[in-house]
Design a protein around this motif. Sequence first.
Motif, PDB file in Angstrom:
ATOM      1  N   VAL A  37       0.805  -1.219   0.000  1.00 21.07           N
ATOM      2  CA  VAL A  37       0.000   0.000   0.000  1.00 21.07           C
ATOM      3  C   VAL A  37       0.842   1.275   0.000  1.00 21.07           C
ATOM      4  CG1 VAL A  37      -1.813   1.292   1.204  1.00 21.07           C
ATOM      5  CG2 VAL A  37      -1.888  -1.192   1.144  1.00 21.07           C
ATOM      6  N   THR A  38       1.931   1.259   0.741  1.00 27.16           N
ATOM      7  CA  THR A  38       2.696   2.504   0.902  1.00 27.16           C
ATOM      8  C   THR A  38       3.975   2.522   0.065  1.00 27.16           C
ATOM      9  OG1 THR A  38       3.741   1.547   2.840  1.00 27.16           O
ATOM     10  CG2 THR A  38       1.855   2.974   3.234  1.00 27.16           C
ATOM     11  N   PRO A  40       4.183   1.695  -3.733  1.00 23.27           N
ATOM     12  CA  PRO A  40       4.244   1.873  -5.189  1.00 23.27           C
ATOM     13  C   PRO A  40       4.806   3.230  -5.615  1.00 23.27           C
ATOM     14  CG  PRO A  40       1.960   1.418  -4.467  1.00 23.27           C
ATOM     15  CD  PRO A  40       2.839   1.314  -3.282  1.00 23.27           C
ATOM     16  N   GLN A  41       4.400   4.289  -4.919  1.00 25.65           N
ATOM     17  CA  GLN A  41       4.873   5.621  -5.304  1.00 25.65           C
ATOM     18  C   GLN A  41       6.376   5.764  -5.050  1.00 25.65           C
ATOM     19  OE1 GLN A  41       2.217   4.963  -3.384  1.00 25.65           O
ATOM     20  NE2 GLN A  41       0.437   6.035  -4.202  1.00 25.65           N
ATOM     21  N   ASN A  66      -4.185  -5.798   1.225  1.00 26.64           N
ATOM     22  CA  ASN A  66      -5.227  -5.978   0.222  1.00 26.64           C
ATOM     23  C   ASN A  66      -5.598  -7.415  -0.069  1.00 26.64           C
ATOM     24  OD1 ASN A  66      -6.056  -3.483  -1.345  1.00 26.64           O
ATOM     25  ND2 ASN A  66      -3.869  -3.179  -1.184  1.00 26.64           N
ATOM     26  N   SER A  82      -7.062  -3.139  -5.885  1.00 25.08           N
ATOM     27  CA  SER A  82      -6.273  -3.968  -4.970  1.00 25.08           C
ATOM     28  C   SER A  82      -5.328  -4.866  -5.760  1.00 25.08           C
ATOM     29  CB  SER A  82      -7.178  -4.860  -4.117  1.00 25.08           C
ATOM     30  OG  SER A  82      -7.932  -4.071  -3.230  1.00 25.08           O
ATOM     31  N   GLN A  85      -2.343  -3.015  -7.034  1.00 24.83           N
ATOM     32  CA  GLN A  85      -1.326  -2.750  -6.002  1.00 24.83           C
ATOM     33  C   GLN A  85      -0.475  -3.985  -5.722  1.00 24.83           C
ATOM     34  OE1 GLN A  85      -2.934  -1.032  -2.386  1.00 24.83           O
ATOM     35  NE2 GLN A  85      -2.294   0.997  -3.036  1.00 24.83           N
ATOM     36  N   GLY A 130       6.930   1.301   5.843  1.00 24.80           N
ATOM     37  CA  GLY A 130       5.928   2.332   5.582  1.00 24.80           C
ATOM     38  C   GLY A 130       4.615   1.960   6.226  1.00 24.80           C
ATOM     39  N   ASP A 131       4.638   1.846   7.540  1.00 24.38           N
ATOM     40  CA  ASP A 131       3.468   1.378   8.273  1.00 24.38           C
ATOM     41  C   ASP A 131       3.671   1.698   9.743  1.00 24.38           C
ATOM     42  OD1 ASP A 131       1.095  -0.839   7.811  1.00 24.38           O
ATOM     43  OD2 ASP A 131       1.879  -0.783   9.841  1.00 24.38           O
ATOM     44  N   THR A 149       5.771   7.393   2.756  1.00 23.12           N
ATOM     45  CA  THR A 149       6.241   6.859   1.473  1.00 23.12           C
ATOM     46  C   THR A 149       7.484   7.580   0.949  1.00 23.12           C
ATOM     47  OG1 THR A 149       4.026   6.106   0.958  1.00 23.12           O
ATOM     48  CG2 THR A 149       5.509   6.367  -0.896  1.00 23.12           C
TER      49      THR A 149
END
Lengths: 468, 201
Positions: A37-38, A40-41, A66, A82, A85, A130-131, A149
Motif C-alpha cells: 500500500v505505501t 508503489p509511489q 489488500n 487492490s 497494487q 511504511g506502516d 512513502t
Amino acid sequence: MTAPKTLYDKIWDAHVADEAEDGTCLLYIDRHLVHEVTSPQAFEGLRLTHRNVHAPDKTIAVPDHNVPTTLDRAKGIENEESRIQVDALDKNAKDFGIHYYPVSDVRQGIVHIVGPEQGWTLPGMTVVCGDSHTATHGAFGSLAHGIGTSEVEHVLATQTLIQKKSKNMKVEITGKLKPGVTAKDITLAVIGKTGTAGGTGYVIEYCGEAIRDLSMEGRMTVCNMAIEGGARAGLIAPDETTFEYVKGRPHAPKGAAWEQALAYWKTLYTDDDAHFDKVVTLKAEEIEPVVTWGTSPEDVLPISGVVPSPEDFEGGKIEAAKRALDYMGLTPGQKLTDISIDTVFIGSCTNGRIEDLRAVADVVKGKKIKDGIRAMIVPGSGLVRAQAEEEGLADIFEEAGFEWRLAGCSMCLAMNPDQLSEGERCASTSNRNFEGRQGYKGRTHLVSPAMAAAAALTGHLTDVRELM
Amino acid sequence: MEKFEKLQGIAAPMPLVNIDTDMIIPKVFLKTIKRSGLGVNLFDEMRYDRDGNEIPDFVLNKPQYRDTQILVAGDNFGCGSSREHAPWAIADFGIKCVISTSFADIFFSNCFKNGILPIVLPKEQVDILMQDAEKGSNARMTVDLEAQEITTSDGEVFPFEVDSFKKHCLLNGLDDIGLTMEKADAIKSFEDKMAMDRPWV
Ligand code: SF4
C-alpha cells in the motif's frame, strides 16, 4: 567513564552514519520491510530518477493489506485497484531484486508478523516500514518505527533516514498480572493513562516485572500499540526469552556468528542511572481486562465500567466524546457488559500470533458461539495458520462456529472485502477504533483475544474471567 | 518539490481533537499507485454523504472556505496510520500550512516532504488563530516561513519554531534523497565498519 545510556541511546548511537551541526542525523537502517500500500509511489520515484535499491539484501517485501483471506484466494483478487497494487509489488520486488513472500507462499502474512517469524528482526537493529505498526519489532530490543512513502523511497535509495533523536520515556509495569489479564490489556491500559499524544516526541522503553514475564508474542502486542500512545517507537530490552525466540529462525545468525551476535545483544539494556525524560508506572495487579468505548484508542475502560458522559471530560475532549458516543450508538451510564455485538474479529499484527490463537481456543474449546454472531479468525501468517492446524486449534475454532481464514490484515483496516457494514458492532483484537476503520460507520471495541472469544460466546462484551 | 513561499490565504477552523489520518483520507483511497488527485477525497467521510453529495455543514464545503490554504486544527492532528496519502490529499486540495498544539510524529515529518508546513503553537495562541479562522474568507492569515511569523487578519503576530534543516529544504524546495546521496562516502564507511562489528546484519 561514559555517561549512562538508555537502550534507545545505545541503538541510536550505533546507527548514526553522519551527524550535522544542528543534530540532524543520517540513521543507518538495518532492515526495511515493505508492503503493497505505501510502496508503489516510492518505487515509481526510484524509476523516475534512475536510482536503485541500495541494499536489496536488507529489504523484505510481502503483500498483506489488500489480500483476500477467504479460502478461494488462489483465484485472484477481484477488486481491480487492490489487484493492481499487489501486482505492482510483485513486479517491484522482482525488478529491484529484494526478498519477497508472494501471496502464494505459505510464509506470506502481515509484514510485522513475517519479519520476526523469519528472523529478519533481531535485537539492536534499526527496522523501518511504511506502516505505523512497525513499532511491533521493538519487542526484540530493536529501534523500529513507521515512515511515510517519501521516506520509504529515501531508505530504498540510501539505506538511511534523516532523523533527529527523540526523547526517552520509561513505562514500567510492576508486579504480576492477574489471571485473564493479558499483554493487550497492558498496552491499552497504558494508552488509557497517557492518552494518544502522551508519547509524542518520545521513544518508550517498556520494563518491569510484568513485561519481563511476557512471551515474545505478548511483548510484540505491547510494542505494537506504542504508536497509538503517540510514541515514535516502543522498545523492550532483549533477554533469554528474546534469544530463545530468535534462535534457529531462517535468517537469524548461526554458529560463530550467533555467538558473536549474542555477546553484543547482551549489552543492550538501559544502564543504571540513565536519564529518562518522562516516566509512567502502572501496577500490574490493578490492570483489569479492558475495552474501548469510543473512537480513539485512549477511550479505554475496565470491563466492569460504564459508558462515560461527555461531562466527564475537559476541553476539546468534550466535543470528541459527544461525537464518539453518537458514532458508537452508546448512552452514558450504560454498563459495558450490556453492549451487545454483531461481529468478532480476531487477528491483525496486534493479536494474530499463535499465542493469541491459543488464548482464544482456551476460552471457546467445546463451546459454541452465540447464534447470529459473525466471528472470524484471521491468522497473522501462513505459518501461524499451519501451526494452529497442527496444534488442533483450527478444529476447536470451526467446531465453535468461527470462520477460519487465510493470512492477511483483513478486517483490521478493511481494505479487502472483510468489512463491517453501517452500524455493525465488532469486538476486535486489532489496534484502531477510529471512525470507519473497519468499514463505513462500523463500530469497533478493541479487546484482547480472550475477551473477543468471550464476547463471541455470549453475544455481548463480557468479562472473560467469568467464563474461566 | 515546490518551494514554500510566503503564504497569505484563507484559514479554516477544525477544532476537533485527535483528527486521524483515516479521517483525513479514508482507506478506500489508499489503493492508488499515484500521489496526485487525492484532494477531492480529503476528509471524505466528513465531507460527503454516502451518495457523494456534499455535507453543507462541513467547513471546507462552506463557500467562504473553498479556497482554504491554512488549516487551524485541534490537538494531536494527524494521528494514526502512517499513510502519506494524508499529506498528499491535503497538498492536493491546496492547503499548505496546518497549525495545531501538537501533531503525530510521522504525519509531521511527512508534511515537510510534501511542501506543507506544520506549525506547533501553545494552546492560547491556537485558540486566537482558531477565532481568526472562524471569520471566513474576509480574514486572511499570513504565514512567513523565512521570518517564522504568523500574522492574523487583525495584524497580531505570532512567532513560531521550525527545525532549521527542514526550513531550508522547504524554502528551497530541496529533495532529501539528492541531499543524502551527496553523503555516499559517509554511508559507505559506516557500512564497512558495520561489516566488521556486526557482520550478521
Ligand atoms: S494488521 Fe492492521 S495495523 Fe497491522 S499492518 Fe495490517 S492493517 Fe496495519
